[in-house]
Motif scaffolding. Structure first.
Motif, mmCIF file in Angstrom:
data_model
loop_
_atom_site.group_PDB
_atom_site.id
_atom_site.type_symbol
_atom_site.label_atom_id
_atom_site.label_comp_id
_atom_site.label_asym_id
_atom_site.label_seq_id
_atom_site.Cartn_x
_atom_site.Cartn_y
_atom_site.Cartn_z
ATOM 1 N N LYS A 218 35.917 -14.877 -18.390
ATOM 2 C CA LYS A 218 34.680 -15.667 -18.477
ATOM 3 C C LYS A 218 33.496 -14.828 -18.024
ATOM 4 N N PRO A 219 32.423 -14.787 -18.838
ATOM 5 C CA PRO A 219 31.252 -14.031 -18.371
ATOM 6 C C PRO A 219 30.623 -14.741 -17.178
ATOM 7 N N LYS A 220 30.163 -13.988 -16.219
ATOM 8 C CA LYS A 220 29.551 -14.560 -15.025
ATOM 9 C C LYS A 220 28.189 -15.163 -15.392
ATOM 10 N N LYS A 221 27.938 -16.364 -14.910
ATOM 11 C CA LYS A 221 26.655 -17.011 -15.213
ATOM 12 C C LYS A 221 25.673 -16.796 -14.054
ATOM 13 N N PRO A 222 24.426 -16.486 -14.388
ATOM 14 C CA PRO A 222 23.443 -16.290 -13.314
ATOM 15 C C PRO A 222 23.120 -17.604 -12.604
ATOM 16 N N LYS A 223 22.868 -17.505 -11.303
ATOM 17 C CA LYS A 223 22.445 -18.686 -10.531
ATOM 18 C C LYS A 223 20.931 -18.657 -10.312
ATOM 19 N N HIS A 224 20.399 -17.470 -10.447
ATOM 20 C CA HIS A 224 18.945 -17.301 -10.298
ATOM 21 C C HIS A 224 18.457 -16.440 -11.448
ATOM 22 N N VAL A 225 17.309 -16.796 -11.988
ATOM 23 C CA VAL A 225 16.704 -15.969 -13.041
ATOM 24 C C VAL A 225 15.280 -15.634 -12.620
ATOM 25 N N TYR B 19 16.614 -25.598 -3.753
ATOM 26 C CA TYR B 19 17.354 -25.971 -4.964
ATOM 27 C C TYR B 19 18.630 -25.155 -5.179
ATOM 28 N N GLY B 20 18.772 -24.024 -4.498
ATOM 29 C CA GLY B 20 19.941 -23.163 -4.740
ATOM 30 C C GLY B 20 19.739 -22.348 -5.999
ATOM 31 N N ASN B 21 19.933 -22.987 -7.138
ATOM 32 C CA ASN B 21 19.713 -22.305 -8.419
ATOM 33 C C ASN B 21 18.235 -22.407 -8.801
ATOM 34 N N TYR B 22 17.709 -21.340 -9.378
ATOM 35 C CA TYR B 22 16.301 -21.414 -9.776
ATOM 36 C C TYR B 22 15.940 -20.437 -10.884
ATOM 37 N N PHE B 23 14.821 -20.753 -11.552
ATOM 38 C CA PHE B 23 14.230 -19.909 -12.589
ATOM 39 C C PHE B 23 12.775 -19.687 -12.199
ATOM 40 N N THR C 256 21.772 -12.835 -9.635
ATOM 41 C CA THR C 256 20.426 -12.950 -10.178
ATOM 42 C C THR C 256 20.283 -12.161 -11.474
ATOM 43 N N LEU C 257 19.843 -12.851 -12.513
ATOM 44 C CA LEU C 257 19.513 -12.184 -13.770
ATOM 45 C C LEU C 257 18.031 -11.832 -13.739
ATOM 46 N N VAL C 258 17.720 -10.569 -13.987
ATOM 47 C CA VAL C 258 16.332 -10.115 -14.016
ATOM 48 C C VAL C 258 16.006 -9.687 -15.445
ATOM 49 N N VAL C 259 14.983 -10.280 -16.019
ATOM 50 C CA VAL C 259 14.553 -9.889 -17.369
ATOM 51 C C VAL C 259 13.065 -9.550 -17.309
ATOM 52 N N VAL C 260 12.729 -8.377 -17.803
ATOM 53 C CA VAL C 260 11.333 -7.930 -17.817
ATOM 54 C C VAL C 260 10.918 -7.701 -19.257
ATOM 55 N N THR C 261 9.810 -8.303 -19.666
ATOM 56 C CA THR C 261 9.306 -8.029 -21.011
ATOM 57 C C THR C 261 7.805 -8.298 -21.063
ATOM 58 N N PRO D 203 23.947 -10.658 -14.115
ATOM 59 C CA PRO D 203 24.905 -11.399 -14.946
ATOM 60 C C PRO D 203 24.275 -11.856 -16.265
ATOM 61 N N GLY D 204 24.882 -11.475 -17.375
ATOM 62 C CA GLY D 204 24.377 -11.858 -18.690
ATOM 63 C C GLY D 204 23.391 -10.869 -19.283
ATOM 64 N N ALA D 205 23.079 -9.808 -18.541
ATOM 65 C CA ALA D 205 22.051 -8.856 -18.995
ATOM 66 C C ALA D 205 22.346 -8.311 -20.386
ATOM 67 N N GLU D 206 23.656 -8.040 -20.677
ATOM 68 C CA GLU D 206 23.997 -7.399 -21.960
ATOM 69 C C GLU D 206 23.522 -8.206 -23.164
ATOM 70 N N GLU D 207 23.311 -9.527 -22.994
ATOM 71 C CA GLU D 207 22.773 -10.368 -24.074
ATOM 72 C C GLU D 207 21.432 -9.850 -24.605
ATOM 73 N N PHE D 208 20.706 -9.144 -23.756
ATOM 74 C CA PHE D 208 19.337 -8.765 -24.119
ATOM 75 C C PHE D 208 19.235 -7.399 -24.800
ATOM 76 N N ALA D 209 20.381 -6.759 -25.085
ATOM 77 C CA ALA D 209 20.358 -5.493 -25.823
ATOM 78 C C ALA D 209 20.115 -5.786 -27.297
ATOM 79 N N GLY D 210 19.486 -4.859 -27.998
ATOM 80 C CA GLY D 210 19.284 -5.021 -29.440
ATOM 81 C C GLY D 210 17.839 -5.271 -29.811
ATOM 82 N N ILE D 211 17.638 -5.573 -31.085
ATOM 83 C CA ILE D 211 16.293 -5.860 -31.607
ATOM 84 C C ILE D 211 16.302 -7.277 -32.157
ATOM 85 N N TYR D 212 15.369 -8.104 -31.747
ATOM 86 C CA TYR D 212 15.373 -9.518 -32.135
ATOM 87 C C TYR D 212 13.966 -10.095 -32.083
ATOM 88 N N GLU D 213 13.812 -11.268 -32.689
ATOM 89 C CA GLU D 213 12.545 -11.998 -32.614
ATOM 90 C C GLU D 213 12.360 -12.505 -31.175
#
Ligand code: MG
Ligand code: ZN
Length: 363
Positions: free
Chosen positions: A29-36, A242-246, A290-295, A336-346
């Motif tokens: 099972k892929p690990k799910k982020p608790k914080h983003v 809240y524990g989990n947060y975005f 924690t999942l960190v996404v920068v864009t 956790p889940g970072a690999e989802e963001f590889a590639g080129i997409y809209e």
């Protein structure tokens, strides 16, 4: 006869061992982020990152990421997006017309990430160096046809889909055209509201904290480490209550430097944003959940780095426009889940990647 029996027994044993082994390993099972922590450098294209980071003395936060993608930034009605449509797409997953906030291309309001997350009890927050009612943060909690209606945008905070907001924007709460004191109203809805210019660090599950009339001062005007402190204060409060947060964190003025074709302004804002990313990454490494996404929402200024004939070890920043450009922008992901963001997409795909990783049901 006996030999055949032994063979059968052995193969049965082997079969059982396989079963057991797969039971042990389980389906992975892929690990799910608790914080983003979703960091948006408004107007931050590759030229901005390349230029600013080549002269930055400290650690380059962007080089710490292993997962990198590209986002195509067009809006519903323009190849070149504005920041309203550019952030709306992250929140609601639909391309919107330029200028829109949290509504689709038919100008219909659509639940965004924050609304979906609140149903699950997650904490939500925005931190920005613009007003908290400016296009980028607004797209996460408001639904209006025009980004210009900042008095109307601030009223969406009473819906309580955004727990914490820190940035500029006093005037949209306290000096409104309708003379309402929105801070008094928000207090009745359970928010702690602050509009001091001196920094305090309150513990609150609902907090609206504005420190400037409109946008925060520039780095060159002495903003200091406001964005870093605000990011830490917001995540501490969200985690505690809240524990989990975005949390969405915006380097708003990278874009403003671009509009002014002021390279030094842009670079100073990007240095500041870089330090926030470094701190967020340090905390994410420690935390592990924690999942960190920068864009960016788009590039600003059509910046290019041209040959500097006077000093060939450096470059000459060159702007093609006072507006935005339609070039793809990079996406950096960690955790956790970072690999989802590889590639080129809209840019729409970023929303759906969040839905998938956070187990949310969007429409
Ligand atoms: Mg912005
Ligand atoms: Zn802009």
């Amino acid at each position: 006869m006996k030999r055949i029996f032994t063979m059968k027994l052995l193969s049965l044993l082997a079969f059982l061992l396989t079963l057991n082994a797969s039971a042990w390993a389980g389906p992975k099972k892929p690990k799910k982020p608790k914080h983003v922590i979703f960091l948006i450098g408004d107007g931050m294209g590759l030229a901005q990152i390349s230029g600013a980071m080549s002269t930055y003395k400290g650690q380059n936060a962007f080089e710490r990421f292993k997962v990198i993608g590209f986002s195509k930034t067009s809006s519903a009605d323009n190849y070149v997006t504005d920041s309203g449509a550019g952030a709306t797409v992250f929140s609601i997953g639909k391309k919107a017309k330029n200028g829109a906030i949290g509504v689709d291309s038919a100008e219909k309001s659509k639940d965004g990430l924050f609304e979906l997350l609140k149903i699950k009890g997650w904490g939500t927050g925005v931190v920005a160096t613009s007003s908290i009612t400016h296009a980028t943060p607004a797209a996460f909690y408001a639904h209006v046809i025009s980004r210009k209606s900042q008095d109307e945008i601030s009223e969406f905070l009473v819906r309580k889909t955004c727990d914490i907001a820190i940035g500029g924007g006093n005037q949209f709460f306290l000096k409104r055209k309708d003379n309402r004191n929105l801070y008094n109203e928000l207090t009745e809805f359970g928010y702690l509201t602050l509009h001091d210019t001196s920094w305090v660090e309150p513990l609150a599950n609902k907090l609206i904290y504005t420190l400037a009339e409109d946008g925060m001062p520039k780095m060159s005007e002495g903003r200091g480490d406001f964005l870093l402190k605000a990011t830490k204060l917001a995540s501490r409060n969200l985690q505690h209550h809240y524990g989990n947060y975005f949390l969405m964190v915006e380097g708003s003025q990278i874009d403003w430097g671009g509009h002014d074709n002021d390279y030094e302004y842009m670079a100073a804002e990007l240095y500041d944003f870089n330090e926030v990313i470094n701190a967020v990454l340090d905390a994410a490494i420690k935390d592990g959940n924690t999942l960190v996404v920068v864009t960016a929402d788009h590039e600003t200024g059509g910046l290019s780095l041209l040959e500097n004939k006077e000093d060939k070890s450096t470059f000459k920043p060159n702007y093609a426009s006072k507006g935005h450009s339609g070039i793809m922008v990079p996406v950096f992901a960690f955790g956790p889940g970072a690999e989802e963001f590889a590639g080129i997409y809209e840019n729409t795909a970023i929303h759906y990647k969040f839905l998938k990783l956070l187990g949310l049901n969007g429409k």
